[in-house]
Design a protein around this motif. Structure first.
Motif, mmCIF file in Angstrom:
data_model
loop_
_atom_site.group_PDB
_atom_site.id
_atom_site.type_symbol
_atom_site.label_atom_id
_atom_site.label_comp_id
_atom_site.label_asym_id
_atom_site.label_seq_id
_atom_site.Cartn_x
_atom_site.Cartn_y
_atom_site.Cartn_z
ATOM 1 N N PHE A 124 0.603 -1.497 0.323
ATOM 2 C CA PHE A 124 0.190 0.749 -0.483
ATOM 3 C C PHE A 124 1.056 1.001 -0.233
ATOM 4 O O PHE A 124 0.683 2.225 -1.115
ATOM 5 C CB PHE A 124 -0.758 0.105 0.699
ATOM 6 N N ILE A 125 1.585 0.964 0.474
ATOM 7 C CA ILE A 125 3.278 1.956 0.816
ATOM 8 C C ILE A 125 3.466 2.827 -0.677
ATOM 9 O O ILE A 125 3.678 3.868 -0.138
ATOM 10 C CB ILE A 125 3.926 1.958 2.169
ATOM 11 N N THR A 126 4.264 1.480 -0.990
ATOM 12 C CA THR A 126 4.749 1.504 -2.367
ATOM 13 C C THR A 126 4.224 2.145 -3.674
ATOM 14 O O THR A 126 4.120 2.951 -4.167
ATOM 15 C CB THR A 126 5.071 0.262 -3.045
ATOM 16 N N VAL A 127 1.700 1.559 -3.535
ATOM 17 C CA VAL A 127 1.349 2.014 -4.472
ATOM 18 C C VAL A 127 1.335 3.712 -4.142
ATOM 19 O O VAL A 127 0.860 4.658 -5.428
ATOM 20 C CB VAL A 127 0.092 1.386 -3.855
ATOM 21 N N ILE A 128 1.287 4.517 -2.785
ATOM 22 C CA ILE A 128 0.974 5.630 -2.374
ATOM 23 C C ILE A 128 2.295 6.333 -3.397
ATOM 24 O O ILE A 128 1.254 7.474 -3.842
ATOM 25 C CB ILE A 128 1.254 5.494 -1.086
ATOM 26 N N ASP A 129 3.495 5.882 -3.337
ATOM 27 C CA ASP A 129 4.336 6.707 -3.826
ATOM 28 C C ASP A 129 4.765 6.639 -5.836
ATOM 29 O O ASP A 129 5.560 6.999 -6.448
ATOM 30 C CB ASP A 129 5.626 6.223 -3.236
ATOM 31 N N LEU A 130 3.571 5.731 -6.009
ATOM 32 C CA LEU A 130 3.522 5.393 -7.344
ATOM 33 C C LEU A 130 3.865 6.867 -8.073
ATOM 34 O O LEU A 130 4.576 6.990 -9.516
ATOM 35 C CB LEU A 130 2.207 4.316 -8.167
ATOM 36 N N PRO A 131 3.046 7.643 -8.364
ATOM 37 C CA PRO A 131 3.217 8.598 -8.606
ATOM 38 C C PRO A 131 3.916 8.992 -9.193
ATOM 39 O O PRO A 131 3.998 10.388 -10.032
ATOM 40 C CB PRO A 131 1.658 10.219 -8.251
ATOM 41 N N PHE A 132 4.745 8.964 -8.452
ATOM 42 C CA PHE A 132 5.898 9.972 -8.230
ATOM 43 C C PHE A 132 7.320 9.196 -9.269
ATOM 44 O O PHE A 132 7.753 9.640 -9.728
ATOM 45 C CB PHE A 132 6.973 9.854 -6.621
ATOM 46 N N SER A 133 7.215 7.816 -9.624
ATOM 47 C CA SER A 133 7.878 7.334 -10.821
ATOM 48 C C SER A 133 7.248 7.362 -11.936
ATOM 49 O O SER A 133 7.295 6.833 -12.744
ATOM 50 C CB SER A 133 7.789 5.936 -10.168
ATOM 51 N N LEU B 40 -9.876 5.332 -7.208
ATOM 52 C CA LEU B 40 -10.088 5.835 -7.665
ATOM 53 C C LEU B 40 -9.622 6.835 -9.376
ATOM 54 O O LEU B 40 -9.725 6.976 -10.271
ATOM 55 C CB LEU B 40 -11.329 6.817 -7.554
ATOM 56 N N LEU B 41 -8.711 7.555 -8.263
ATOM 57 C CA LEU B 41 -7.753 8.315 -8.896
ATOM 58 C C LEU B 41 -6.335 7.789 -9.469
ATOM 59 O O LEU B 41 -5.975 8.620 -10.514
ATOM 60 C CB LEU B 41 -7.199 9.335 -7.016
ATOM 61 N N VAL B 42 -6.320 6.820 -8.700
ATOM 62 C CA VAL B 42 -4.353 6.166 -9.829
ATOM 63 C C VAL B 42 -4.751 5.455 -10.367
ATOM 64 O O VAL B 42 -4.315 4.719 -11.295
ATOM 65 C CB VAL B 42 -2.983 6.223 -8.710
ATOM 66 N N LEU B 43 -5.589 4.224 -9.678
ATOM 67 C CA LEU B 43 -5.319 2.043 -10.596
ATOM 68 C C LEU B 43 -5.960 2.436 -11.299
ATOM 69 O O LEU B 43 -5.437 1.912 -12.027
ATOM 70 C CB LEU B 43 -5.820 1.359 -9.197
ATOM 71 N N LEU B 44 -6.698 2.724 -11.173
ATOM 72 C CA LEU B 44 -8.203 2.645 -12.454
ATOM 73 C C LEU B 44 -7.624 3.056 -13.321
ATOM 74 O O LEU B 44 -7.900 2.033 -14.600
ATOM 75 C CB LEU B 44 -9.871 2.728 -11.454
ATOM 76 N N PRO B 45 -7.657 4.167 -13.721
ATOM 77 C CA PRO B 45 -6.790 4.907 -14.596
ATOM 78 C C PRO B 45 -5.809 4.519 -14.790
ATOM 79 O O PRO B 45 -5.761 4.106 -16.236
ATOM 80 C CB PRO B 45 -6.719 6.364 -14.155
ATOM 81 N N LEU B 46 -4.903 3.789 -14.122
ATOM 82 C CA LEU B 46 -3.578 3.220 -15.613
ATOM 83 C C LEU B 46 -4.031 1.667 -15.522
ATOM 84 O O LEU B 46 -3.594 1.796 -16.738
ATOM 85 C CB LEU B 46 -2.618 3.124 -13.652
ATOM 86 N N ALA B 47 -5.024 1.062 -14.733
ATOM 87 C CA ALA B 47 -5.515 0.330 -15.763
ATOM 88 C C ALA B 47 -5.956 0.342 -16.932
ATOM 89 O O ALA B 47 -5.868 -0.283 -17.495
ATOM 90 C CB ALA B 47 -6.951 -0.780 -14.894
ATOM 91 N N VAL B 268 6.072 0.020 -17.837
ATOM 92 C CA VAL B 268 6.933 -1.313 -17.149
ATOM 93 C C VAL B 268 8.349 0.012 -16.435
ATOM 94 O O VAL B 268 9.085 -1.318 -15.592
ATOM 95 C CB VAL B 268 6.914 -1.417 -18.242
ATOM 96 N N ILE B 269 9.035 0.060 -17.109
ATOM 97 C CA ILE B 269 10.007 0.763 -16.737
ATOM 98 C C ILE B 269 9.913 1.397 -15.886
ATOM 99 O O ILE B 269 11.040 1.299 -14.989
ATOM 100 C CB ILE B 269 10.860 1.468 -18.278
ATOM 101 N N ALA B 270 9.125 2.062 -15.111
ATOM 102 C CA ALA B 270 9.293 2.877 -14.154
ATOM 103 C C ALA B 270 8.342 2.159 -13.145
ATOM 104 O O ALA B 270 9.541 2.143 -11.973
ATOM 105 C CB ALA B 270 7.875 3.927 -14.033
ATOM 106 N N PHE B 271 8.650 1.539 -13.353
ATOM 107 C CA PHE B 271 7.989 -0.125 -12.545
ATOM 108 C C PHE B 271 9.120 -0.763 -11.805
ATOM 109 O O PHE B 271 8.762 -0.915 -10.660
ATOM 110 C CB PHE B 271 6.633 -1.369 -12.765
ATOM 111 N N VAL B 272 9.965 -1.490 -12.765
ATOM 112 C CA VAL B 272 11.064 -2.114 -12.465
ATOM 113 C C VAL B 272 11.951 -0.837 -11.700
ATOM 114 O O VAL B 272 12.739 -1.622 -10.974
ATOM 115 C CB VAL B 272 11.871 -1.891 -13.703
ATOM 116 N N LEU B 273 12.079 0.089 -12.144
ATOM 117 C CA LEU B 273 12.580 1.453 -11.542
ATOM 118 C C LEU B 273 12.645 1.720 -9.912
ATOM 119 O O LEU B 273 12.906 1.083 -9.002
ATOM 120 C CB LEU B 273 12.667 2.795 -12.275
ATOM 121 N N LEU B 274 10.755 1.393 -9.969
ATOM 122 C CA LEU B 274 10.357 1.895 -8.397
ATOM 123 C C LEU B 274 10.853 0.425 -8.054
ATOM 124 O O LEU B 274 11.495 0.516 -6.452
ATOM 125 C CB LEU B 274 8.746 1.363 -8.359
ATOM 126 N N LEU B 275 10.751 -0.458 -8.282
ATOM 127 C CA LEU B 275 11.013 -2.098 -7.330
ATOM 128 C C LEU B 275 12.505 -1.903 -7.310
ATOM 129 O O LEU B 275 12.997 -1.830 -5.598
ATOM 130 C CB LEU B 275 11.119 -2.926 -8.416
#
Lengths: 308, 291
Positions: A124-133, B40-47, B268-275
């Motif tokens: 959940f914490i990671t997802v909150i930071d998601l928009p920064f990436s 509503l704001l982030v995950l569904l639009p990304l989906a 996908v690249i952004a997710f990899v970098l975040l990880l």
């Protein structure tokens, strides 16, 4: 350890042989072995200052220099232009709508994360930071794909004569997307650090949940909340990429200040572009000053703060 | 019976721990609101982006992603971001070192100025850098006689990305440097190490996780950056056109498929970098006990 010895200072200090035996005890021009020599220090400081001057300060100075290139009357005229005024109004409106909502989200998320244990918390914490990436352009794109004429909800919105993209709702949504993490990420580490002791004490003394929140939790985190709101507001007012995609750039209607800057600059109306830009630069400077004051004055209350 | 049931559910409970009971109220309300808001704001639009991309056949998707102009844009974005992140690690480490270890007039001002790229809107930085480094600008005019053109070239992209990435490195390295135990440096000096040896063998390894985290943060930010780059880049297709700009251009041409495909690649690249950033931060926490 054979550093060149400086001439002995006038004050009565141990002789050179004693200094050689205990170099770190010696004060004055002789430097302890855990730092660099004075010339090296000077070169390093000069290098860092020069780099920051060229890369960070020069652009800031040039904004004001270019804005005032035609003198004060030209500057004032550029800022009192009806389109500029409407851009300023829209930017303020967007910030007024998006910042409080994100602050509310930040408080709710931080309360749930810091005061309770539940599965999936770190995710959940990671997802909150998601928009920064995520690139701001993609933040804008996702709303076009959902609410645009060819989007998932496009036919529904058209049937009900609702416009999201190329209108205020789209600009606010895109701004909220890119600024979601700001308040939450200031509050979460702080509230985790503070634990639940104060709240438990308040509840055991008979306070209701809301009383505990208003009288115990909120005063404990108010400076961090202000800090987060400050950063959130700066980004909300200055957001460009996400808003550029969803706004449609309808002059006088859906142009925020950064978009107005772009349009004026691309029309070679340099003075007007930098005049509007200078207002945003003043906002940035005010944000930095307030942020620095908060860090100096309430550093402890902001604890666990880090750059992002 | 009940004892047996609780016994058999124990391994599952270890994998998926139950919520620890708490006397504090509001868990359902706050978590519910936060998840709803984020969804509503982030995950569904990304989906929706992935949903739209799933509507393409694999061949069509591959053709869009490997279009020469797309490849060129990705190459510009990643190449310039990589160079900028390296510059940022060098000068960011220097800046952090100077700010933490030395005392000189104007140090606190300099410290505050480091955050300028966080606070200054990207479009403002973009037009300012562009006019500074244009051939007739104050800095571009100095470089032009040397045969160096910055504005409207690849170098301009690097300058803009260096501007926006610097605070990420400084603000990641600075706290680690502040917490660094000076005793280790003293011990190294006592054991006869020169200052250079101490820096290389004692200080640098301790800073390595923070430097790497700062590098990745600056790189991740640079890859998606739009506002500060487009004014100084000149935006020549195949040469100085960055990937986010290509998305905007394709949207302007109603080429939703192209924009979506490129967005999926960048996401996908952004997710990899975040990880990678999360793993790096976990690594440096283990090593130093907190970043």
């Amino acid at each position: 350890m054979d550093h060149p010895m400086p001439p002995a200072p006038a004050s009565p200090t141990p002789g050179p042989s004693a200094a050689r035996a205990f170099p770190s005890r010696r004060r004055g021009r002789w430097h302890p072995p855990t730092t660099e020599t004075a010339p090296t220090r000077a070169v390093l400081i000069a290098g860092a200052v020069l780099f920051l001057l060229l890369v960070l300060l020069a652009p800031l100075i040039s904004v004001f220099a270019e804005a005032l290139a035609d003198g004060l009357p030209g500057y004032v005229a550029a800022l009192t232009d009806p389109e500029a005024l409407s851009a300023i109004r829209l930017t303020l409106l967007v910030a007024v709508l998006s910042v409080p909502l994100n602050a509310l989200f930040g408080l709710a998320a931080a309360w749930a994360i810091a005061k309770f244990e539940f599965p999936g918390k770190s995710l959940f914490i990671t997802v909150i930071d998601l928009p920064f990436s995520i690139s701001p352009v993609i933040a804008g794109l996702v709303y076009v794909l959902v609410y645009g004429a060819h989007g998932v909800l496009g036919p529904f919105l058209q049937a009900h004569d609702l416009q999201v993209v190329f209108a205020l709702p789209g600009i606010v949504l895109a701004t909220m997307f890119v600024t979601v993490p700001f308040v939450a990420r200031e509050l979460i580490p702080l509230m985790q650090e503070q634990g639940t002791g104060d709240e438990e004490a308040a509840l055991s003394l008979g306070a209701s949940g809301w009383q505990t929140f208003w009288r115990v939790t909120l005063p404990n985190v108010k400076w961090a909340l202000l800090y987060g709101v400050l950063l959130c507001n700066a980004r909300a007012m200055g957001e460009f990429g996400a808003v550029a995609v969803v706004s449609g750039r309808i002059r006088g209607f859906t142009n925020t200040m950064p978009l107005q800057v772009e349009i004026l600059y691309n029309e070679y109306n340099t003075v007007a572009a930098f005049a509007v830009a200078s207002l945003l630069a003043v906002l940035a400077l005010a944000t930095l000053v307030l942020k620095t004051l908060l860090e100096w004055r309430y550093g402890d209350a902001l604890m666990a703060r880090r750059g992002h | 019976m009940t004892g047996q049931a609780s016994l058999s559910s124990r391994p599952l409970a270890r994998l998926w721990p139950r919520r620890r009971p708490s006397v504090l109220p509001g868990f359902g309300l706050t978590l519910g609101f936060a998840v709803f808001y984020l969804g509503l704001l982030v995950l569904l639009p990304l989906a929706a982006v992935f949903l739209r991309a799933a509507g393409l056949t694999p061949e069509a998707f591959w053709a869009l992603v490997t279009h020469p102009r797309t490849i060129a844009a990705l190459r510009v974005s990643f190449g310039a971001s990589l160079v900028a992140a390296f510059i940022n690690v060098g000068f960011g480490a220097l800046t952090a070192w100077v700010l933490v270890r030395y005392r000189f007039p104007g140090r606190r001002l300099l410290d505050a100025v480091v955050d300028l790229p966080f606070a200054l809107p990207t479009a403002v930085a973009g037009i300012a850098l562009s006019s500074l480094y244009a051939v007739n600008g104050p800095l571009g005019g100095l470089l032009a006689p040397l045969g160096i053109k910055v504005a409207y070239t690849w170098l301009g992209v690097v300058v803009a990305l260096t501007f926006i990435g610097l605070p990420f490195v400084v603000r990641t390295v600075q706290p680690v440097l502040e917490d660094l135990d000076k005793g280790q440096e003293e011990a190294a000096a006592t054991l006869g190490a020169s200052r250079w040896q101490t820096l290389r063998r004692v200080v640098l390894p301790a800073l390595a996780p923070a430097l790497l985290t700062g590098f990745t943060l600056a790189f991740a930010r640079a890859v998606g950056e739009y506002g500060s780059v487009i004014f100084i880049a000149g935006n020549l297709p195949y040469r100085t056109e960055i990937a986010p700009l290509l998305i905007v251009i394709q949207l302007g041409e109603y080429n939703y498929a192209g924009a979506t495909a490129l967005a999926v690649v960048m996401l996908v690249i952004a997710f990899v970098l975040l990880l990678a950033i999360n793993l790096l931060q976990a690594w440096s926490r283990r090593r130093l006990g907190g970043v």
